[in-house]
Design an enzyme around this catalytic site. Structure first.
Site, PDB file in Angstrom:
ATOM      1  N   ASP A  57       0.807  -1.222   0.000  1.00 37.78           N
ATOM      2  CA  ASP A  57       0.000   0.000   0.000  1.00 37.78           C
ATOM      3  C   ASP A  57       0.840   1.272   0.000  1.00 37.78           C
ATOM      4  O   ASP A  57       0.671   2.149   0.860  1.00 37.78           O
ATOM      5  CB  ASP A  57      -0.946   0.017   1.210  1.00 37.78           C
ATOM      6  CG  ASP A  57      -1.812  -1.218   1.305  1.00 37.78           C
ATOM      7  OD1 ASP A  57      -2.152  -1.777   0.253  1.00 37.78           O
ATOM      8  OD2 ASP A  57      -2.148  -1.623   2.428  1.00 37.78           O
ATOM      9  N   GLU A 228     -11.446   0.703  -4.288  1.00 40.45           N
ATOM     10  CA  GLU A 228     -10.841   1.148  -3.024  1.00 40.45           C
ATOM     11  C   GLU A 228      -9.547   1.883  -3.297  1.00 40.45           C
ATOM     12  O   GLU A 228      -9.130   2.046  -4.445  1.00 40.45           O
ATOM     13  CB  GLU A 228     -10.581  -0.047  -2.106  1.00 40.45           C
ATOM     14  CG  GLU A 228      -9.678  -1.102  -2.712  1.00 40.45           C
ATOM     15  CD  GLU A 228      -9.631  -2.396  -1.897  1.00 40.45           C
ATOM     16  OE1 GLU A 228     -10.203  -2.427  -0.793  1.00 40.45           O
ATOM     17  OE2 GLU A 228      -9.020  -3.362  -2.380  1.00 40.45           O
TER      18      GLU A 228
END
Length: 553
Positions: A57, A228
């Site tokens: 991430d 997302e």
């Protein structure tokens, strides 16, 4: 930031506990030897991934000529490492956002809880770190004047969803975008939406109406799942909204939409997905899979670049290293859409570098490397992680001792507390980890090396006294740990341990400092400590390896 100084606020110092000796480690060494990293690197190229091993991430921001990057750390402590670079290639750790035990409450969480998808941004003289602390309070914002820290305690934000990120517009207004449930009842499993709301940066609170700007994904007719990780950027009068789609597994991708207004309506690119590896065979040697969750920035060459996560399988579909940080240039189509990687093209391991001021990090972040820790520094280095935040200081290191002392405690690797264990990220499918240690002085103590993927998936290679000295291998493979091999050892005060992974094979060995390596047990399967065994798409971390000490009674 260094773990020892960060945890100095812990309330109880256990190293002074009477009647129980600490276990001493003189050094620890990690050495990686992946075949793909042995390939010669062409002049002017950099090597992917730029952050090998468990660095998922990525979120990157630019401040002048400096770049700062953060990654998810879930329930590890310290949390959210902050890296610095001048060229997007060489990254040096400078601190952690979560550096004080009192900042978070990870007690009782599985290792997959805690920090999800941090987002880093900068406005005027302040850095903002938005995050979802899953199981530990929800959505929040941290701030700092210096990205190396200290960072504030989290200020929690009241909205439904995950993956918040900030965008500061030209007029100074700030906007928060996030993944949340759709309006009304979800139409199918994985149906999510992207929401936007204005953010008052001074007050650290959301203001004004919330609205959905993407419902489901780029093509609702196909029932897209898990839109997302949204981010906004502005270029040539367009607001680009780019997001991950398809879940974090093999169907992972990055998609992009754009609008003339920050609040929409947003139209998708016809070239979507702009990054994926789901259309190539992920089981071939040196494949990269699961690509997505991108963060784009203008590089030192004046061109756009994307940091994103990906995985490197071995033996088909398995990997221990978790999700890693990759870097690729962004191209722009004739009608002004970004593309990170054309359809059907594999993520390259060698790419022409963006230029800029090249640096060499003190701690290597990619390629084949050997890293040795002699524990002579006053504090532990930032590469060391522990499970959840500590409430007591169970370790000691420094120039005065010249070694690491670990206090045995009853907390186990299979629990949800803070065991006596320090791990560094596994960055290779082929590596060795070794340590020199003084053997436990008392019965009822086990200490050695552990390779940890989750509470239910790990190997612990320990030394204990049971009548005599004994080497013991414990395996947790979806159930409580059990002894799978053991060997009697000649009585000695010190010895060396070694754990080696060679793709699907793991071996354990021990030797006295004057002797030869003696293998303990058989050749073991690495699958129990892979992401797939621990939960595949529902397991988000990578393996770590390092010293541990445990009180067995």
């Amino acid at each position: 930031m260094k773990i020892h100084s960060l945890a100095a606020a812990a309330a109880v110092v256990l190293l002074s506990a009477p009647g129980l000796a600490a276990v001493r480690f003189d050094w620890f060494e990690y050495s990686g030897r992946d075949a793909i990293f042995a390939e010669p690197l062409p002049a002017g190229d950099y090597r992917n991934p730029v952050l090998a091993g468990f660095h998922p991430d990525p979120s990157v921001c630019r401040v002048g000529d400096d770049y700062y990057l953060v990654n998810s750390t879930f329930a590890y402590f310290p949390g959210i490492p902050v890296f610095h670079s001048r060229d997007l290639v060489h990254w040096a750790p400078i601190g952690h956002v979560i550096s004080r035990p009192a900042q978070v409450k990870f007690d009782g969480l599985g290792i997959n809880g805690g920090v999800f998808a941090p987002d880093l941004s900068h406005h005027r003289d302040t850095f903002y770190l938005l995050n979802t602390l899953v199981g530990a309070g929800g959505n929040c914002v941290f701030t700092a004047k210096d990205p190396a820290g200290p960072w504030t305690d989290p200020v929690f934000l009241d909205f439904d969803g995950i993956d918040p990120s900030l965008y500061f517009d030209d007029d100074g207004r700030a906007w928060l975008v996030n993944n949340g449930p759709p309006e009304g009842k979800p139409l199918y499993s994985g149906h999510r939406a992207i929401w936007i709301q204005e953010f008052d940066a001074a007050a650290k609170r959301l203001v004004g109406p919330r609205r959905v700007i993407v419902n489901g994904g780029v093509d609702p007719a196909t029932k897209p799942i898990w839109i997302e990780g949204p981010h906004l950027l502005k270029k040539d009068g367009w607001y680009f909204l780019y997001c991950a789609e398809g879940g974090t597994g093999m169907q992972h991708s990055e998609v992009v939409l754009r609008s003339r207004s920050v609040t929409g309506p947003f139209e998708p690119s016809q070239a979507n997905p702009i990054l994926t590896q789901r259309d190539v065979d992920g089981t071939v040697p040196f494949a990269v899979t699961c690509t997505g969750h991108a963060s784009m920035v203008i590089g030192p060459d004046g061109k756009w670049w994307a940091m994103f996560l990906g995985c490197r399988p071995f033996a088909g579909h398995f990997w221990t290293t978790g999700r890693e940080t990759f870097l690729l240039p962004v191209s722009w189509t004739g009608d002004d859409w970004p593309v990170i990687l054309p359809h059907g093209r594999r993520v390259p391991y060698a790419v022409a570098a963006p230029g800029g001021a090249h640096e060499t990090a003190a701690i290597p972040t990619t390629g084949n490397l050997t890293w040795r820790e002699d524990f002579s520094a006053a504090v532990l280095g930032s590469e060391w992680l522990m499970l959840r935040q500590p409430h007591e200081t169970w370790w000691k290191t420094g120039a005065s001792s010249g070694h690491l002392e670990l206090q045995p405690r009853t907390e186990s690797l299979g629990g949800t507390g803070n065991p006596t264990f320090l791990g560094r990220r596994v960055q290779h499918a082929r590596f060795s980890a070794a340590a020199a240690m003084e053997v436990p002085a008392e019965t009822g103590v086990t200490a050695g090396l552990a390779m940890f993927q989750s509470e239910s998936h790990y190997y612990a290679f320990g030394i204990r006294r049971e009548g005599g000295l004994r080497a013991v291998i414990e395996e947790a493979n979806g159930q409580p740990a059990r002894v799978v091999a053991q060997a009697e050892l000649p009585d000695t005060k010190s010895l060396e341990l070694r754990l080696m992974e060679n793709d699907r094979e793991i071996t354990f060995a021990v030797r006295t400092r004057e002797g030869e390596w003696q293998q303990v047990g058989q050749v073991f399967d690495a699958v129990p400590v892979t992401v797939q065994a621990a939960g595949d798409g529902n397991h988000f971390t990578g393996a770590v390896v390092g010293p541990f000490a445990r009180l067995d009674h």
